[in-house]
Structures are given as structure tokens and as C-alpha cells.
Design a protein around this motif. Structure first.
Motif, PDB file in Angstrom:
ATOM      1  N   ASN A 107       0.856  -1.181   0.000  1.00 24.10           N
ATOM      2  CA  ASN A 107       0.000   0.000   0.000  1.00 24.10           C
ATOM      3  C   ASN A 107       0.895   1.236   0.000  1.00 24.10           C
ATOM      4  N   ALA A 125      -6.124   2.583   0.852  1.00 21.21           N
ATOM      5  CA  ALA A 125      -5.380   1.533   1.556  1.00 21.21           C
ATOM      6  C   ALA A 125      -6.332   0.557   2.240  1.00 21.21           C
ATOM      7  N   THR A 137      -6.467  -3.324   1.280  1.00 19.10           N
ATOM      8  CA  THR A 137      -6.222  -4.282   2.362  1.00 19.10           C
ATOM      9  C   THR A 137      -7.360  -5.286   2.464  1.00 19.10           C
ATOM     10  N   ASN A 190       2.508  -1.394   4.513  1.00 19.55           N
ATOM     11  CA  ASN A 190       1.899  -0.080   4.385  1.00 19.55           C
ATOM     12  C   ASN A 190       2.968   0.998   4.408  1.00 19.55           C
ATOM     13  N   ILE A 241      -3.207   5.166   9.224  1.00 20.15           N
ATOM     14  CA  ILE A 241      -2.555   4.006   8.605  1.00 20.15           C
ATOM     15  C   ILE A 241      -1.899   3.133   9.669  1.00 20.15           C
ATOM     16  N   THR A 257      -2.516  -0.793  10.148  1.00 17.67           N
ATOM     17  CA  THR A 257      -1.431  -1.768  10.247  1.00 17.67           C
ATOM     18  C   THR A 257      -1.619  -2.683  11.449  1.00 17.67           C
ATOM     19  N   GLN A 292       4.381  -1.747   8.775  1.00 15.76           N
ATOM     20  CA  GLN A 292       4.346  -0.342   8.372  1.00 15.76           C
ATOM     21  C   GLN A 292       5.782   0.149   8.265  1.00 15.76           C
TER      22      GLN A 292
END
Length: 249
Positions: free
Chosen positions: A85, A115, A119, A138, A161, A165, A181
Motif C-alpha cells: 500500500n 489503503a 487491504t 503499508n 494508517i 497496520t 508499516q
């Protein structure tokens, strides 16, 4: 041994492009997506094996496009092993009272909503394929932890984000799904190059900040992608040694 397959968003330039090239050199099949068809074609031509590269141009903030993107990927390569992502956009630096809701939503749609959709589709595929499992990486940011001045939409989206994650890592672990991440600081790409020319500091100064070559980031992604699925790197960062991050300002 069948090559593994990675899907990379935002692959028309910068980190996405260089990661696609690096994964291709490492023997991966790559699915590359972004809005710009011609730029994606340039990325494909730079990959080690263009025949093992599927190009799908479109808007990943649109649910229908993303569902089709994953369907095309599986039809081409049979399974998915990695989602990166990566796609994202920066936001204008200005006080919150000058922000429009439309500008805020555009940044959040690209950085967070897209994202989430990707996902969701990756997890669906990871759960149903055999052998089960896969990895998601990510692209976060140093701004997932500390903000720059006047960076509301970007900083908020990157903090979110981090939540994505951790949720994915938690809910995925019983299905052999790993999530990482990578928080990247000051990489020499078109999007971040302005920081090397002069970045606004909390004390009001404009300071040219150090930058690192994007190849280091791509190599880091390839390394994490190559780990076995019983190994998780939940978070890591990569940045210039002298960047003003620890104790910004």
C-alpha cells in the motif's frame, strides 16, 4: 519454484516504481497500478521481466476498480503474496482555518480509504488461497508519529494508517497474514524533493533537510517481503541519519 506475486499501488513513480523494479529483479511477479498509464508503462519497461509484470491503470479510491484490479491479478498469476500500500499524496501546508473539506477528503481518500479497500481485498484473497496467507506492507511516514507544521490531512491519514497496520496484524495472524508499516523520511523522489530545498520548521525557519536515495527504501521493502510469514516486522523507519525527526524543531 513458482515466483511470488506482489501488487504495488502508486507504482508510476518514486518509491512505488523503484520497489516494483527491485522486486522484479528479485524474481517476483509484479502487478503495478496508478492513474497514469504512460508512466506505468515506463515502470514496466524498467522491470527485469516485463512479461511478469501486469499493468492496470486506474483510481484506487474507487471500490469497483480495486475489486477488478485484484481479480485481474489473480487471473494472471494465480495467487497474491504481497500488497504494498504505497500510493499517497501530500497536503498543502496551511493553517486549519484555511482548509476546505473537499481538499481534506481528497487527501484522506488517497492515503487512507484506498489503503483500506486494497487491504480488504488482499485479506480476502490471502484467506481463500492455498497455501493460505500473505504479507501487507503499508507506506506510513514519519508523520505517522510526529507532524510537520500545518499538515492536518496528511498527518491524520498517516496516523490512521498505523491503526490499519495494527488491526491487520492482529486480525490476520490466525490466517498466516503478516503486516508491516514502513515509515519513510525524506526520500529523494518527486513528491518529497521540496524538503531538500527547504522545509518549514516549527520555529518558522525554512531549512534544507537531508535526503536519502530511494533505492534504500526499495531494498528495505524487498527484504521485508522476503521474510517467511511466521516473521513479522510490525514497524520500521528509514530516514537520513541527520534528519530533524527525533526532537523536531
Amino acid at each position: 519454484m513458482t515466483a511470488k506475486t506482489a501488487l504495488i499501488t502508486g507504482a508510476s513513480s518514486g518509491i512505488g516504481r523503484h520497489t516494483a523494479i527491485a522486486l522484479s529483479k528479485a524474481g517476483w511477479n509484479v502487478v503495478i497500478t496508478a492513474r497514469r498509464q504512460e508512466a506505468l508503462e515506463e515502470t514496466r519497461d524498467l522491470c527485469a521481466n516485463s512479461a511478469a509484470c501486469l499493468l492496470v491503470a486506474g483510481d484506487i479510491t474507487q471500490e469497483g476498480f480495486v475489486v477488478g484490479l485484484f481479480s485481474q491479478s489473480i487471473a494472471k498469476f494465480g495467487r497474491l503474496d504481497l500488497l504494498f500500500n504505497n500510493a499517497g499524496m501530500s497536503s498543502p501546508q496551511k493553517p486549519i482555518e484555511e482548509w476546505t473539506l473537499d481538499t481534506f477528503r481528497k487527501v484522506v481518500d488517497v492515503n487512507l480509504t484506498a489503503a483500506f479497500i486494497c487491504t480488504r481485498e488482499a485479506v480476502r484473497q490471502f484467506k481463500k488461497q492455498s497455501p493460505q496467507g500473505g504479507r501487507i506492507i503499508n507506506n506510513g511516514s514519519l508523520s505517522a508519529h510526529v507532524p510537520r507544521p500545518f499538515s492536518y490531512a496528511y498527518t491524520m491519514s498517516k496516523h490512521a494508517i498505523y491503526g490499519l497496520t495494527k488491526c491487520t496484524s492482529l486480525d490476520g495472524r490466525s490466517h498466516n497474514i503478516a503486516c508491516t508499516q514502513i515509515d519513510i523520511g525524506n526520500t529523494a523522489t518527486d513528491m518529497a524533493s521540496r524538503l531538500g530545498q527547504g522545509a518549514l520548521q516549527p520555529d518558522g525557519r525554512i531549512v534544507a533537510e537531508p535526503m536519502i536515495d530511494v533505492e534504500h527504501v526499495a531494498n528495505m521493502v524487498v527484504h521485508v517481503a522476503g521474510l517467511p510469514l511466521d516473521v513479522t516486522v510490525l514497524e520500521l523507519n528509514i530516514m537520513p541519519t541527520t534528519v530533524p525527526y527525533v526532537g523536531r524543531g
